[in-house]
Design a protein around this motif. Structure first.
Motif, PDB file in Angstrom:
ATOM      1  N   ALA A  41       0.819  -1.216   0.000  1.00 43.66           N
ATOM      2  CA  ALA A  41       0.000   0.000   0.000  1.00 43.66           C
ATOM      3  C   ALA A  41       0.847   1.258   0.000  1.00 43.66           C
ATOM      4  O   ALA A  41       0.444   2.287  -0.557  1.00 43.66           O
ATOM      5  CB  ALA A  41      -0.933  -0.012   1.212  1.00 43.66           C
ATOM      6  N   ASP A  42       2.042   1.190   0.608  1.00 42.60           N
ATOM      7  CA  ASP A  42       2.869   2.395   0.709  1.00 42.60           C
ATOM      8  C   ASP A  42       3.836   2.552  -0.466  1.00 42.60           C
ATOM      9  O   ASP A  42       4.584   3.518  -0.532  1.00 42.60           O
ATOM     10  CB  ASP A  42       3.639   2.413   2.033  1.00 42.60           C
ATOM     11  N   CYS A  43       3.838   1.604  -1.395  1.00 44.35           N
ATOM     12  CA  CYS A  43       4.669   1.726  -2.604  1.00 44.35           C
ATOM     13  C   CYS A  43       4.076   0.860  -3.708  1.00 44.35           C
ATOM     14  O   CYS A  43       4.664  -0.145  -4.106  1.00 44.35           O
ATOM     15  CB  CYS A  43       6.110   1.318  -2.309  1.00 44.35           C
ATOM     16  N   PRO A  44       2.885   1.203  -4.187  1.00 46.93           N
ATOM     17  CA  PRO A  44       2.208   0.366  -5.180  1.00 46.93           C
ATOM     18  C   PRO A  44       3.008   0.236  -6.468  1.00 46.93           C
ATOM     19  O   PRO A  44       3.560   1.213  -6.963  1.00 46.93           O
ATOM     20  CB  PRO A  44       0.878   1.091  -5.423  1.00 46.93           C
ATOM     21  N   ARG A  45       3.052  -0.972  -6.981  1.00 43.40           N
ATOM     22  CA  ARG A  45       3.813  -1.264  -8.201  1.00 43.40           C
ATOM     23  C   ARG A  45       3.227  -0.521  -9.396  1.00 43.40           C
ATOM     24  O   ARG A  45       2.018  -0.370  -9.531  1.00 43.40           O
ATOM     25  CB  ARG A  45       3.787  -2.776  -8.444  1.00 43.40           C
ATOM     26  N   ASP A  46       4.119  -0.062 -10.278  1.00 45.51           N
ATOM     27  CA  ASP A  46       3.692   0.587 -11.517  1.00 45.51           C
ATOM     28  C   ASP A  46       3.545  -0.462 -12.610  1.00 45.51           C
ATOM     29  O   ASP A  46       4.491  -1.195 -12.897  1.00 45.51           O
ATOM     30  CB  ASP A  46       4.716   1.642 -11.960  1.00 45.51           C
ATOM     31  N   TYR A  47       2.375  -0.513 -13.223  1.00 47.79           N
ATOM     32  CA  TYR A  47       2.144  -1.437 -14.330  1.00 47.79           C
ATOM     33  C   TYR A  47       1.988  -0.658 -15.636  1.00 47.79           C
ATOM     34  O   TYR A  47       1.393   0.422 -15.655  1.00 47.79           O
ATOM     35  CB  TYR A  47       0.880  -2.265 -14.093  1.00 47.79           C
ATOM     36  N   ALA A  48       2.522  -1.210 -16.705  1.00 47.34           N
ATOM     37  CA  ALA A  48       2.354  -0.610 -18.031  1.00 47.34           C
ATOM     38  C   ALA A  48       0.997  -1.053 -18.566  1.00 47.34           C
ATOM     39  O   ALA A  48       0.825  -2.206 -18.957  1.00 47.34           O
ATOM     40  CB  ALA A  48       3.478  -1.045 -18.975  1.00 47.34           C
ATOM     41  N   LYS A  49       0.051  -0.148 -18.560  1.00 48.87           N
ATOM     42  CA  LYS A  49      -1.291  -0.489 -19.001  1.00 48.87           C
ATOM     43  C   LYS A  49      -1.370  -0.519 -20.522  1.00 48.87           C
ATOM     44  O   LYS A  49      -0.890   0.407 -21.189  1.00 48.87           O
ATOM     45  CB  LYS A  49      -2.293   0.540 -18.471  1.00 48.87           C
ATOM     46  N   PRO A  50      -1.966  -1.560 -21.096  1.00 54.35           N
ATOM     47  CA  PRO A  50      -2.159  -1.560 -22.547  1.00 54.35           C
ATOM     48  C   PRO A  50      -3.185  -0.501 -22.929  1.00 54.35           C
ATOM     49  O   PRO A  50      -4.244  -0.386 -22.303  1.00 54.35           O
ATOM     50  CB  PRO A  50      -2.685  -2.973 -22.824  1.00 54.35           C
ATOM     51  N   LEU A  51      -2.866   0.288 -23.928  1.00 49.03           N
ATOM     52  CA  LEU A  51      -3.761   1.366 -24.351  1.00 49.03           C
ATOM     53  C   LEU A  51      -4.614   0.929 -25.526  1.00 49.03           C
ATOM     54  O   LEU A  51      -4.117   0.325 -26.473  1.00 49.03           O
ATOM     55  CB  LEU A  51      -2.944   2.608 -24.740  1.00 49.03           C
ATOM     56  N   ARG A  52      -5.887   1.243 -25.457  1.00 50.61           N
ATOM     57  CA  ARG A  52      -6.795   0.966 -26.565  1.00 50.61           C
ATOM     58  C   ARG A  52      -7.451   2.257 -27.002  1.00 50.61           C
ATOM     59  O   ARG A  52      -7.757   3.130 -26.194  1.00 50.61           O
ATOM     60  CB  ARG A  52      -7.884  -0.034 -26.146  1.00 50.61           C
ATOM     61  N   TYR A  53      -7.697   2.374 -28.287  1.00 53.38           N
ATOM     62  CA  TYR A  53      -8.401   3.542 -28.809  1.00 53.38           C
ATOM     63  C   TYR A  53      -9.878   3.409 -28.469  1.00 53.38           C
ATOM     64  O   TYR A  53     -10.514   2.417 -28.809  1.00 53.38           O
ATOM     65  CB  TYR A  53      -8.216   3.634 -30.324  1.00 53.38           C
ATOM     66  N   ARG A  54     -10.409   4.392 -27.764  1.00 51.86           N
ATOM     67  CA  ARG A  54     -11.788   4.328 -27.306  1.00 51.86           C
ATOM     68  C   ARG A  54     -12.531   5.614 -27.669  1.00 51.86           C
ATOM     69  O   ARG A  54     -11.937   6.678 -27.863  1.00 51.86           O
ATOM     70  CB  ARG A  54     -11.836   4.142 -25.776  1.00 51.86           C
TER      71      ARG A  54
END
Length: 233
Positions: A141-154
């Motif tokens: 909770a005090d250092c949440p992991r960064d995830y590379a979110k896949p981007l979609r055209y919406r």
């Protein structure tokens, strides 16, 4: 030999190359296009792997770190960067060879706020005074992991109706965050009667909402607008 700004691509400068100018332009365009996409459009973070182990290692994995796609194929021993008797916040940062080779460096700090803004957070490892691992958490909770979110055209659209006294103007806000919030907003189209004029306001407009200033130059106080917004999410 000269190199490009983002990914250190070689720029040919020898007079022996008859197509030197063309090759230079091609390399510079490629470097600029890759840099703009990864740094501005591709959100940084972990794509896969890079889990923290109780054996003081970071597993093999890959991610986007400060605009560079980085990858490790074997686990990495990070015992040398961990402090005993402390909570160690572990993160990934790029190196001088990240752009051309995909190399990455793992670092640790005992203060989560000291993690560089360009780094990718991986989690925390807690060591007791003897240097033994008591906790390894990929998503604390005090250092949440960064995830590379896949981007979609919406795309998302809607309608706004309200009362605007003829001959006056008002500001309205449309919040669509509960339905869709854009990571990279690209554009907004508003359809209104010919005698109603709209301008998008920079203030108060973000990925989940937008503000408009509307001038009602018609003779009716009732105004109806339709809107369409699009981008990557």
């Amino acid at each position: 030999m000269a190199q490009t700004e983002n990914y250190q691509l070689d720029i040919l400068t020898s007079d022996d190359f008859v197509t030197e100018a063309w090759v230079q332009r091609l390399v510079k365009v490629l470097d600029r296009a890759l840099g703009e996409f990864l740094q501005q459009w591709m959100l940084g973070g972990v794509i896969s792997g890079w889990s923290l182990g109780t054996d003081k290692t970071v597993s093999a994995g890959e991610g986007v770190v400060n605009g560079c796609h980085c990858k490790t194929t074997t686990s990495t021993d990070i015992s040398g960067i961990l402090a005993s008797g402390a909570t160690n916040y572990v993160y990934a940062t790029n190196t001088s060879t990240s752009a051309p080779d995909g190399d990455v460096a793992f670092q640790a700090t005992q203060v989560a706020a000291n993690i560089p803004s360009t780094a990718v957070r991986l989690g925390k490892i807690v060591l007791d005074a003897a240097g033994n691992v008591t906790e390894a958490d990929d998503n604390p909770a005090d250092c949440p992991r960064d995830y590379a979110k896949p981007l979609r055209y919406r795309r998302i659209g809607g309608q706004w109706s309200g009362t605007i006294t003829a001959g006056t103007s008002v500001y309205i806000a449309v919040d669509h965050s509960s339905t869709l919030s854009f990571d990279v907003p690209l554009g907004l189209e508003v359809s209104a009667p010919a005698d109603v004029h709209c301008v998008v306001c920079a203030d108060g407009t973000d990925g989940g909402q937008f503000r408009l200033k509307i001038w009602n130059d018609s003779t009716s106080n009732d105004v109806t607008l339709t809107w369409t917004r699009y981008g990557f999410a």
